[in-house]
Design an enzyme around this catalytic site. Sequence first.
Site, PDB file in Angstrom:
ATOM      1  N   ASN A  48     110.520  36.923  -1.304  1.00 51.29           N
ATOM      2  CA  ASN A  48     110.965  35.639  -0.766  1.00 51.29           C
ATOM      3  C   ASN A  48     109.925  34.978   0.137  1.00 51.29           C
ATOM      4  O   ASN A  48     110.229  34.015   0.849  1.00 51.29           O
ATOM      5  CB  ASN A  48     112.280  35.812   0.004  1.00 51.29           C
ATOM      6  CG  ASN A  48     113.337  36.533  -0.810  1.00 51.29           C
ATOM      7  OD1 ASN A  48     113.612  37.714  -0.570  1.00 51.29           O
ATOM      8  ND2 ASN A  48     113.882  35.858  -1.814  1.00 51.29           N
ATOM      9  N   ILE A  55     108.398  30.843   3.731  1.00 53.26           N
ATOM     10  CA  ILE A  55     109.556  31.740   3.687  1.00 53.26           C
ATOM     11  C   ILE A  55     110.731  31.040   3.020  1.00 53.26           C
ATOM     12  O   ILE A  55     111.044  29.897   3.348  1.00 53.26           O
ATOM     13  CB  ILE A  55     109.970  32.149   5.117  1.00 53.26           C
ATOM     14  CG1 ILE A  55     108.781  32.737   5.873  1.00 53.26           C
ATOM     15  CG2 ILE A  55     111.123  33.138   5.095  1.00 53.26           C
ATOM     16  CD1 ILE A  55     108.976  32.765   7.378  1.00 53.26           C
ATOM     17  N   CYS A  56     111.358  31.735   2.092  1.00 56.25           N
ATOM     18  CA  CYS A  56     112.566  31.190   1.455  1.00 56.25           C
ATOM     19  C   CYS A  56     113.777  31.762   2.174  1.00 56.25           C
ATOM     20  O   CYS A  56     114.182  32.893   1.931  1.00 56.25           O
ATOM     21  CB  CYS A  56     112.590  31.568  -0.028  1.00 56.25           C
ATOM     22  SG  CYS A  56     114.060  30.974  -0.859  1.00 56.25           S
ATOM     23  N   LEU A  57     114.307  30.980   3.097  1.00 56.72           N
ATOM     24  CA  LEU A  57     115.432  31.447   3.898  1.00 56.72           C
ATOM     25  C   LEU A  57     116.348  30.251   4.136  1.00 56.72           C
ATOM     26  O   LEU A  57     115.902  29.215   4.630  1.00 56.72           O
ATOM     27  CB  LEU A  57     114.895  32.015   5.225  1.00 56.72           C
ATOM     28  CG  LEU A  57     115.884  32.690   6.164  1.00 56.72           C
ATOM     29  CD1 LEU A  57     116.560  33.882   5.503  1.00 56.72           C
ATOM     30  CD2 LEU A  57     115.180  33.146   7.438  1.00 56.72           C
TER      31      LEU A  57
END
Lengths: 120, 290
Positions: A48, A55-57
């Site tokens: 991620n 950042i994939c959040l």
Amino acid sequence: MRYFNVMILGPTQSPYEGGVFKLELFLPEEYPMAAPKVRFLTKIYHPNIDKLGRICLDILKDKWSPALQIRTVLLSIQALLSAPNPDDPLSDNIAKHWKANEAEAVETAKEWTRVYASGA
Amino acid sequence: MMVRPAYNPYQHHHYYGNQGNGWVGMRPFQPLPPQPPPPFVDHQSAKKIRNDVNVQKDSIRVEVDGENSECHVVSFTLDAMVDGSITIFYFAKEGADHKFSPLYPDAHTPVKLQFQKGLGQKILQPSGTGIDLNFFAVDDLSKPSTGEDIFPLVIVAEAGSETLLTEEQVNQHPPTSNAQITQAVLEKNSAGCFQVKVIKQILSVDGVRYELREIYGIGNSDKESFDDNDPGKECVICMSEPKDTAILPCRHMCICSECAKELRLQTNKCPICRQPIEELIGIKVTNSSQ
């Protein structure tokens, strides 16, 4: 003061254990109505997080809430390190690796942690 | 706790201000308007309503009558600003006039008790006036009847003693009414004892009914004891002002009025639970007891 250099420790019992990861954190003008911008500066092998450190959040995107704070954002990032989610990838190759052979991917993540996040 | 009208007259005016002009049928090919404007969010101040009587929600118990082990009696803690009366009903049905009547008058006659004003008084139903709960199925006791609003246990606390007034007196000073209705179910716990679970508390003031519902976070929001170092009292957005605004319908009291204004422009979601905001209510919390 809107720009921060952050260091977070890799969570125990994760492939990032023992690593010290550098991040940059920027608070935009609209903060806390808008999410801070956070990026890993230390190279990290995680499905991620892409090679630019993005950042994939969800809480950094559409699930942001003004009740969140720098502390809780960093906690969420630490939690993401403990629980990689290859089904919602940012790095396609790493995610594929994770799904095809998790043990091997974890080994690579450990190796990257040793090489890039030793804190030296 | 705070109160708001159970039937909010404003609720129906939030959306679609321009509809109903009869044009839709006349001009079938007119494209739909692009997007309805974002719902208007009220920012209003809480209205203060005084409730003269309050049955403390968490204090209600049913216990075995000491003198008659087959029967149960009710006990609870009562706050009363004035004298008044309590009526305990089992399986009470509410009539159109908001008067309660027992569904099974043969099984139990409603018990009416007088009380005097005083805070934190312990009320215990007199021995011998209890009910034999074994008469009813546990299933019936543990839930309200669907549709008809019949609750296994209803406690009506009314302020004011009943005095007979002449017609002239009534015309000059219409009697004010102030009552609190507690509707509850009875559940059996693992030890086989009945436990009271309150479903709803309604405040009825001069014919207007308000549902009592808790506001999350109101307990630690009062301004007088505001302390910069106590994170529980600060607005969760600016973390500097005391929180004074509650969000509806989720009932999170978590922000200050300045941040509430800002939040309306930026997003329409509660910062705590992300539910869409329908209303904002400013609540001034004071600790002074009247």
